[in-house]
Design a protein around this motif. Sequence first.
Motif, PDB file in Angstrom:
ATOM      1  N   SER A 138      26.533  -8.556 -35.549  1.00  0.00           N
ATOM      2  CA  SER A 138      27.450  -9.618 -35.640  1.00  0.00           C
ATOM      3  C   SER A 138      27.920  -9.756 -37.137  1.00  0.00           C
ATOM      4  O   SER A 138      28.024  -9.009 -37.852  1.00  0.00           O
ATOM      5  N   GLY A 140      27.861 -12.008 -39.527  1.00  0.00           N
ATOM      6  CA  GLY A 140      26.972 -11.966 -40.624  1.00  0.00           C
ATOM      7  C   GLY A 140      26.221 -10.478 -40.975  1.00  0.00           C
ATOM      8  O   GLY A 140      26.253 -10.205 -42.298  1.00  0.00           O
ATOM      9  N   GLN A 141      26.027  -9.701 -39.951  1.00  0.00           N
ATOM     10  CA  GLN A 141      25.527  -8.400 -40.322  1.00  0.00           C
ATOM     11  C   GLN A 141      26.576  -7.554 -40.994  1.00  0.00           C
ATOM     12  O   GLN A 141      26.309  -6.656 -41.873  1.00  0.00           O
ATOM     13  N   ARG A 144      26.861  -8.279 -44.488  1.00  0.00           N
ATOM     14  CA  ARG A 144      26.005  -7.581 -45.368  1.00  0.00           C
ATOM     15  C   ARG A 144      26.117  -6.172 -45.420  1.00  0.00           C
ATOM     16  O   ARG A 144      25.835  -5.797 -46.672  1.00  0.00           O
ATOM     17  N   LEU A 167      32.241 -16.645 -41.494  1.00  0.00           N
ATOM     18  CA  LEU A 167      30.856 -17.051 -40.844  1.00  0.00           C
ATOM     19  C   LEU A 167      30.814 -18.450 -40.524  1.00  0.00           C
ATOM     20  O   LEU A 167      31.321 -19.357 -41.152  1.00  0.00           O
ATOM     21  N   ASP A 168      29.903 -18.945 -39.562  1.00  0.00           N
ATOM     22  CA  ASP A 168      29.781 -20.348 -39.361  1.00  0.00           C
ATOM     23  C   ASP A 168      28.939 -21.036 -40.453  1.00  0.00           C
ATOM     24  O   ASP A 168      28.332 -20.322 -41.242  1.00  0.00           O
ATOM     25  N   LYS A 170      26.169 -22.590 -40.966  1.00  0.00           N
ATOM     26  CA  LYS A 170      24.805 -22.308 -41.321  1.00  0.00           C
ATOM     27  C   LYS A 170      24.380 -21.035 -42.120  1.00  0.00           C
ATOM     28  O   LYS A 170      23.792 -20.843 -43.032  1.00  0.00           O
ATOM     29  N   LEU A 171      25.260 -19.892 -41.383  1.00  0.00           N
ATOM     30  CA  LEU A 171      25.015 -18.425 -41.842  1.00  0.00           C
ATOM     31  C   LEU A 171      25.700 -18.525 -43.320  1.00  0.00           C
ATOM     32  O   LEU A 171      25.445 -17.770 -44.249  1.00  0.00           O
ATOM     33  N   ARG A 172      26.784 -19.282 -43.509  1.00  0.00           N
ATOM     34  CA  ARG A 172      27.496 -19.265 -44.709  1.00  0.00           C
ATOM     35  C   ARG A 172      26.506 -19.848 -46.094  1.00  0.00           C
ATOM     36  O   ARG A 172      26.648 -19.329 -46.972  1.00  0.00           O
ATOM     37  N   GLU A 174      23.414 -19.759 -45.910  1.00  0.00           N
ATOM     38  CA  GLU A 174      22.289 -18.740 -46.165  1.00  0.00           C
ATOM     39  C   GLU A 174      22.928 -17.449 -46.908  1.00  0.00           C
ATOM     40  O   GLU A 174      22.412 -17.218 -48.030  1.00  0.00           O
ATOM     41  N   MET A 175      24.046 -17.172 -46.554  1.00  0.00           N
ATOM     42  CA  MET A 175      24.772 -16.214 -47.422  1.00  0.00           C
ATOM     43  C   MET A 175      25.054 -16.398 -49.003  1.00  0.00           C
ATOM     44  O   MET A 175      24.782 -15.744 -49.569  1.00  0.00           O
TER      45      MET A 175
END
Lengths: 458, 272
Positions: A138, A140-141, A144, A167-168, A170-172, A174-175
Amino acid sequence: MESNKLIELKGITKEYDGSLALDNVDLYIRDGEFLTLLGPSGCGKTTLLRIIAGFVTPTSGTVLIDGKDMKGVPPHKRQVNTVFQKYALFPHLNVFDNIAFGMKLKHAPKKDIERDVNAMLKLVNLEGYGKRWIDQLSGGQQQRVAIARALVNKPQVLLLDEPLDALDLKLRKEMQVELKRMQRQLGITFVFVTHDQEEALTMSDTIVVMKDGVIQQIGRPTDIYNEPKNPFVADFIGESNIIPGVMLEDYKVRMKGMTFPCVDAGFGKNVEVDVVIRPEDIDIVDPKEARIAGKVVSVVFMGVHYEIDVDCGGYEWVVHSTDYAAVGQQVGISIPPDAIHIMKKTRAKNLFDAEVWPSEGMIYIDNVGFAANGLEEYENKEIALVEIAPEKVRIVAPQDAKLTGTVKECMFLGTHYQFTVSCEENDWIAHSDEYMEEGEEVGILVDAEDLVLSDKED
Amino acid sequence: MKRKVFAYPYIVWMILFIVVPMFFIFYYAVNVGGQFTLTKFWSTLTDVKNNWLVLWNSIVIALKTTAICLIIAYPIAYILSNMKKSVAGFISLLFFVPMWMNFILRTYSWYAILEYFIPGLIGKPEVSFTGTEFSVLLVLVYDFLPFMILPLYNTLSKIDKSLIEASRDLGANPVKTFFRVVLPLSVPGIVSGITMVFVPAITTFTVPFIIGNGVFTLYGSKIDEAFHQATGVVGDYAVGSTLSIILVICVLISTLIMNYFDKDKESGGQVL
């Protein structure tokens, strides 16, 4: 401390086909800090990052990394690694080989490669993903993996070019937290490029705000937010009320016909200034107790707070409050002294070269003729300096004017919008009560009496 | 499924112009004068000296053509892919303009150059440069080079430039970047380039016929020869058909090999 400066940029200028992407940028980056280059698109932040990485050669200026001049040093010989905007992972290699790419080039022993790559996979929470192909991951992966691929080489500096853009939300978020954690854990210097002010405020130790290739302000996130140096920074970093005012003396500012106590000093006596007041610093109070009162014109629920627009005698204050106020309600506004931030006035004016043709009674700016007065003392084709006050520049529909241009930026200055119109040769600054979209095509008119000519030789 | 209807004309076309002719080839290979017989089929298959040796020569020439084309085309395509689109478009046009000319016309021009022009130029009109392996190879490379450049250029120009930057960033110098990133990523272009040159090169008839000048014979001429027996009456269809079947199988095998490499790429595997 001199030894603390890991990267030093001195007088960096970059020209692309005659247009300046970076204009004499001076900046140093301290060892181990998280520095963010923040600015709107086209402000030169990515160019600056690419100059540090070695992909772009500056037109002039010096780049020092760890005290060494990087002139002529190609990217593969620099102790920096980059996380690219679209990750740039190798599609012909699996996750493990992508991360191992840099180490294999250095002919590291197989055992070390295995150990370090696996440690990196653990750091970015991708244990057991080594055998996967890039297109099986994905966004996000992939992000990483890109970070791991850069970090495994233990660079002195990690450069990140808007890495969270794809990134969307929420993921943003988190990152953001995770990047900050990695940076603290590894103690590596991060240089992060973004146009997202919230992202910059959350993650950085130092923020560098840029515009049109020029650094506007360098400071800690709280400094940038609370003490913006100019209207651009104030407007770009969060919402704000920007009001023209006069600094009467130290700790006293006059705006909207009233004198307010403030906490700023050192501007001199009776100096014109811009006053910045953050919406969340304003309190809504009983109108009878307040010096400023007005009517609520709109209320929008923003999740945590309400955004309330209050019309006080023609000026609309933006207020963020957790208390609700109904539209039409009379409210008072209270501004505590420490909410008032004073900025030096940036007086913008239009100063152009004009070709004068007294025989026609015209001057030419941007290859377009304008009728002008007082041309008798000039000769035909002579070049003179012309000054036009921004408020005298009339913006009309493009078909109603001979000179047209596109809106480059539009900024709300409290009582009006100030915007820049990019024409053939010059950028015009104009004031207007209306908002203009960036990229909008507009026409420019100036009346003859508003063109102030002066001789260039004097 | 109504959409299947649209496939019918294609199926009819395939049957009429691919399956039926193939059937006829098989039919003529085992049929002499209306009689079923395997004698011609066997004698052709077992004629090592005349048939298999020429086939081997043809394969070698086709391989050489493909290899030379690849070696010449790769740098050209690589340079083109790094140029501005407008400039690259103009230069590749220069490579393709000759392609608009008729194939036979081009080959005859080369015949004239090799047979008359160059000997005249060096002042030895009695020398002929046709009828040699070198001349056939030269013209084959000239004819097929664009078919190698185009797929290579397409693949190379589609490689994300940021991958090259990433490789440089990770410590690879330009040479290592080429071998570790650019070359592996251009394998699909190499594969389709090879297919587009090797298959027509192995089956070519015009070039060895004209440039070979009756001295240097390839498999294509062999088939032609079989159908036009020296007497000029009716050729030996059984021999010609058998030779054709062998060639079809050769092409099939090479295509399968190429497909294998292409598949390998798609699943993400490393070719090198």
